[in-house]
Design a protein around this motif. Sequence first.
Motif, PDB file in Angstrom:
ATOM      1  N   ASP A 251       0.736  -1.324   0.116  1.00  0.00           N
ATOM      2  CA  ASP A 251       0.209  -0.133  -0.149  1.00  0.00           C
ATOM      3  C   ASP A 251       0.695   1.317  -0.090  1.00  0.00           C
ATOM      4  OD1 ASP A 251      -1.550   2.162  -0.231  1.00  0.00           O
ATOM      5  OD2 ASP A 251      -2.641   0.674   2.178  1.00  0.00           O
ATOM      6  N   LYS A 252       0.643   2.089  -0.910  1.00  0.00           N
ATOM      7  CA  LYS A 252       1.321   3.038  -1.450  1.00  0.00           C
ATOM      8  C   LYS A 252       0.537   4.506  -1.507  1.00  0.00           C
ATOM      9  CE  LYS A 252       4.139   1.760  -5.527  1.00  0.00           C
ATOM     10  NZ  LYS A 252       5.156   1.657  -6.738  1.00  0.00           N
ATOM     11  N   ALA A 253      -0.144   4.653  -2.292  1.00  0.00           N
ATOM     12  CA  ALA A 253      -1.048   5.001  -2.474  1.00  0.00           C
ATOM     13  C   ALA A 253      -2.217   5.880  -1.331  1.00  0.00           C
ATOM     14  CB  ALA A 253      -1.920   4.376  -4.280  1.00  0.00           C
ATOM     15  N   GLY A 254      -3.599   6.317  -2.474  1.00  0.00           N
ATOM     16  CA  GLY A 254      -4.061   7.554  -1.142  1.00  0.00           C
ATOM     17  C   GLY A 254      -5.823   6.108  -0.905  1.00  0.00           C
ATOM     18  N   TYR A 255      -5.810   4.838  -2.052  1.00  0.00           N
ATOM     19  CA  TYR A 255      -6.856   4.479  -1.346  1.00  0.00           C
ATOM     20  C   TYR A 255      -7.082   3.019  -1.614  1.00  0.00           C
ATOM     21  CZ  TYR A 255      -9.550   9.259  -2.541  1.00  0.00           C
ATOM     22  OH  TYR A 255      -9.157   9.877  -3.132  1.00  0.00           O
ATOM     23  N   SER A 256      -6.877   2.293  -0.434  1.00  0.00           N
ATOM     24  CA  SER A 256      -6.247   0.916  -0.548  1.00  0.00           C
ATOM     25  C   SER A 256      -7.955  -0.024  -0.593  1.00  0.00           C
ATOM     26  CB  SER A 256      -6.130   1.145   0.817  1.00  0.00           C
ATOM     27  OG  SER A 256      -5.264   2.627   1.484  1.00  0.00           O
ATOM     28  N   HIS A 257      -6.857  -0.876  -1.007  1.00  0.00           N
ATOM     29  CA  HIS A 257      -7.789  -1.776  -1.391  1.00  0.00           C
ATOM     30  C   HIS A 257      -6.858  -3.529  -1.410  1.00  0.00           C
ATOM     31  CE1 HIS A 257      -9.050  -0.933  -5.256  1.00  0.00           C
ATOM     32  NE2 HIS A 257      -9.230  -2.025  -5.857  1.00  0.00           N
ATOM     33  N   ILE A 258      -7.012  -4.682  -1.983  1.00  0.00           N
ATOM     34  CA  ILE A 258      -6.706  -5.527  -2.298  1.00  0.00           C
ATOM     35  C   ILE A 258      -7.915  -6.555  -2.690  1.00  0.00           C
ATOM     36  CG2 ILE A 258      -5.551  -6.558   0.103  1.00  0.00           C
ATOM     37  CD1 ILE A 258      -3.921  -7.127  -3.395  1.00  0.00           C
ATOM     38  N   TYR A 259      -8.444  -7.535  -3.844  1.00  0.00           N
ATOM     39  CA  TYR A 259      -8.965  -8.645  -3.892  1.00  0.00           C
ATOM     40  C   TYR A 259      -8.427  -9.984  -4.384  1.00  0.00           C
ATOM     41  CZ  TYR A 259     -12.189  -4.781  -3.335  1.00  0.00           C
ATOM     42  OH  TYR A 259     -12.969  -3.407  -3.089  1.00  0.00           O
ATOM     43  N   LEU A 260      -8.847 -10.855  -3.840  1.00  0.00           N
ATOM     44  CA  LEU A 260      -8.320 -11.956  -4.479  1.00  0.00           C
ATOM     45  C   LEU A 260      -9.386 -12.661  -5.646  1.00  0.00           C
ATOM     46  CD1 LEU A 260      -5.865 -14.089  -5.144  1.00  0.00           C
ATOM     47  CD2 LEU A 260      -6.624 -14.441  -2.741  1.00  0.00           C
ATOM     48  N   TYR A 261      -9.515 -13.039  -6.246  1.00  0.00           N
ATOM     49  CA  TYR A 261     -10.412 -13.922  -6.817  1.00  0.00           C
ATOM     50  C   TYR A 261      -9.981 -15.706  -7.361  1.00  0.00           C
ATOM     51  CZ  TYR A 261     -12.160  -9.293  -7.567  1.00  0.00           C
ATOM     52  OH  TYR A 261     -13.379  -8.633  -7.547  1.00  0.00           O
ATOM     53  N   TRP A 262     -10.836 -16.242  -7.461  1.00  0.00           N
ATOM     54  CA  TRP A 262      -9.705 -17.425  -7.485  1.00  0.00           C
ATOM     55  C   TRP A 262     -11.788 -17.734  -9.022  1.00  0.00           C
ATOM     56  CZ3 TRP A 262     -10.190 -23.002  -5.707  1.00  0.00           C
ATOM     57  CH2 TRP A 262     -11.735 -22.898  -4.752  1.00  0.00           C
ATOM     58  N   LYS A 263     -11.383 -19.121  -9.925  1.00  0.00           N
ATOM     59  CA  LYS A 263     -11.932 -19.643 -10.824  1.00  0.00           C
ATOM     60  C   LYS A 263     -12.031 -21.138 -11.388  1.00  0.00           C
ATOM     61  CE  LYS A 263     -12.247 -18.066 -15.307  1.00  0.00           C
ATOM     62  NZ  LYS A 263     -12.662 -17.626 -16.551  1.00  0.00           N
TER      63      LYS A 263
END
Length: 113
Positions: free
Chosen positions: A80-92
Motif C-alpha cells: 500500500d503506497k497510494a491513497g485509496y487502499s484495497h486488495i481483492y483475491l479472486y479464483w475460478k
Amino acid sequence: MCIRDSFHLTPLARPYTVEWEGWVIAPQDGLYAFGTENISASWLEVDGELLLANEEQNVYKEAEIYLTRGYHRLRLRFLDKAGYSHIYLYWKPPGATAREILGGPYLMPGKAR
C-alpha cells in the motif's frame, strides 16, 4: 474467511506491506485461475512459486495453474503506497464460468499443515 478488505484509516503510515499465508483447498484436479485487483501492488504465490505479480492500479490480473485435489499453500503480499487502499483475491475453479472472491470453505489461514 474471505480475502477482501476495505478500510478508511490505515494501520500504518504509507508505504507499508501486508502478508497473508494460508491454504487454498482445491476440490478437484484441474486448471484454476487466480487473480488480484488492487491499489497499489500484490504478489501471489501458490505452493512456493510466484504465480502472479500485479503492480497496476485498479487493474484485474489473472494467471492459471494446474492443481491437484487437496491443500495448496498460498502467500499473498500486498503493498500500500497510494491513497485509496484495497486488495481483492479472486479464483475460478475448473468448470466455473466467472471469477469469484476466494473465501468460504476453500480458504484456510495458517503456516503449517
